[in-house]
Design a protein around this motif. Structure first.
Motif, PDB file in Angstrom:
ATOM      1  N   PRO A 172     -28.237 -49.254  28.367  1.00 24.47           N
ATOM      2  CA  PRO A 172     -28.049 -50.709  28.305  1.00 24.47           C
ATOM      3  C   PRO A 172     -27.345 -51.116  27.013  1.00 24.47           C
ATOM      4  N   GLU A 173     -26.080 -50.746  26.896  1.00 24.13           N
ATOM      5  CA  GLU A 173     -25.346 -50.883  25.643  1.00 24.13           C
ATOM      6  C   GLU A 173     -25.337 -52.304  25.079  1.00 24.13           C
ATOM      7  N   GLY A 174     -25.353 -53.299  25.961  1.00 28.21           N
ATOM      8  CA  GLY A 174     -25.280 -54.669  25.473  1.00 28.21           C
ATOM      9  C   GLY A 174     -26.616 -55.267  25.057  1.00 28.21           C
ATOM     10  N   ALA A 175     -27.700 -54.522  25.259  1.00 29.31           N
ATOM     11  CA  ALA A 175     -29.030 -55.050  24.951  1.00 29.31           C
ATOM     12  C   ALA A 175     -29.273 -55.051  23.453  1.00 29.31           C
ATOM     13  N   GLU A 176     -29.706 -56.185  22.942  1.00 27.24           N
ATOM     14  CA  GLU A 176     -29.919 -56.335  21.499  1.00 27.24           C
ATOM     15  C   GLU A 176     -30.993 -55.392  20.969  1.00 27.24           C
TER      16      GLU A 176
END
Length: 232
Positions: free
Chosen positions: A210-214
């Motif tokens: 989940p690369e975009g997960a903070e």
């Protein structure tokens, strides 16, 4: 200063100790047992299909895997598998349930370093008796403030477990080798998810990061966890 993390959940299999390698060795055995009936690729595909079908019935772990091996043997032999082969498969399953536990490099030192500063919870899925056995043999039990053996790892499961801790899910972190079970659902529950890749990953545990997960992080080994915690 308020700490961003108060609780750390750790996966067990292939995060704290070797596990998938035992399944791979047993899979090689069934390839040999059924070599007169099909090639390894065919047997492996049939076995994976059986495991996928059976997860909802038998759950995760050795017992479900053993039943899936028997089902595979019946399928590839068109129902003509000898009783002696079924016996061999059952013996292979029993051997898995008594296989020695070998912890992964750096695990003891990492737990020793973080335990005084955080509440640690072991969160693992699979057969209750087998997971309890492996935890006892690992010698790691004393580091954990709690142990949760669950049938599956979902956002709701993490919400329940971390919801009972100081700060709730928002101040919790899950550390594990499986993106699908350890990282993504923990992030969806509002926690941090830390991926520690292992060299062997079961096909049914694969997922895209989940690369975009903070709150997603990836470390090359569990030994890098203390430094990650310091950076938050």
């Amino acid at each position: 200063m308020t700490r961003p993390i108060t609780t750390i959940g750790f996966d067990a299999d292939d995060t704290l100790w070797h596990n998938e390698s035992v399944f791979r060795l047993t899979q090689e055995q069934i390839f040999d047992m059924l070599s007169e009936h099909a090639d390894p690729d065919t047997i492996g595909q049939k076995l994976l299909e059986a495991e996928r079908r059976n997860l909802g019935l038998y759950g995760f772990g050795v017992k479900g895997f053993t039943l899936s091996m028997i089902e595979t043997a019946i399928e590839v032999t068109s129902g003509k598998v000898p009783a002696s082969t079924i016996k061999e498969i059952l013996e292979a399953g029993r051997a898995m349930l008594s296989h020695p536990v070998e912890t992964l490099p750096g695990v003891h030192d990492t737990l020793e370093e973080v335990a005084p500063h955080y509440s640690l919870i072991l969160i693992t899925k699979g057969d209750l008796f087998d997971q309890e056995r492996k935890l006892a043999q690992s010698g790691l039990g004393d580091w954990f403030d709690g142990v949760e053996i669950v049938s599956d790892k979902t956002p709701a499961v993490y919400e329940r477990i971390f919801g009972a801790t100081e700060g709730g899910p928002a101040k919790a972190m899950m550390v594990g080798n499986s993106l699908k079970s350890d990282v993504i659902p923990a992030i969806e529950a509002g926690s941090w998810g830390v991926h520690v890749p292992h060299g062997l990953t079961w096909e049914l545990e694969r997922a895209e990061p989940p690369e975009g997960a903070e709150r997603f992080r990836k470390i090359s080994s569990i030994e890098r966890l203390p430094a990650l915690l310091e950076s938050l």
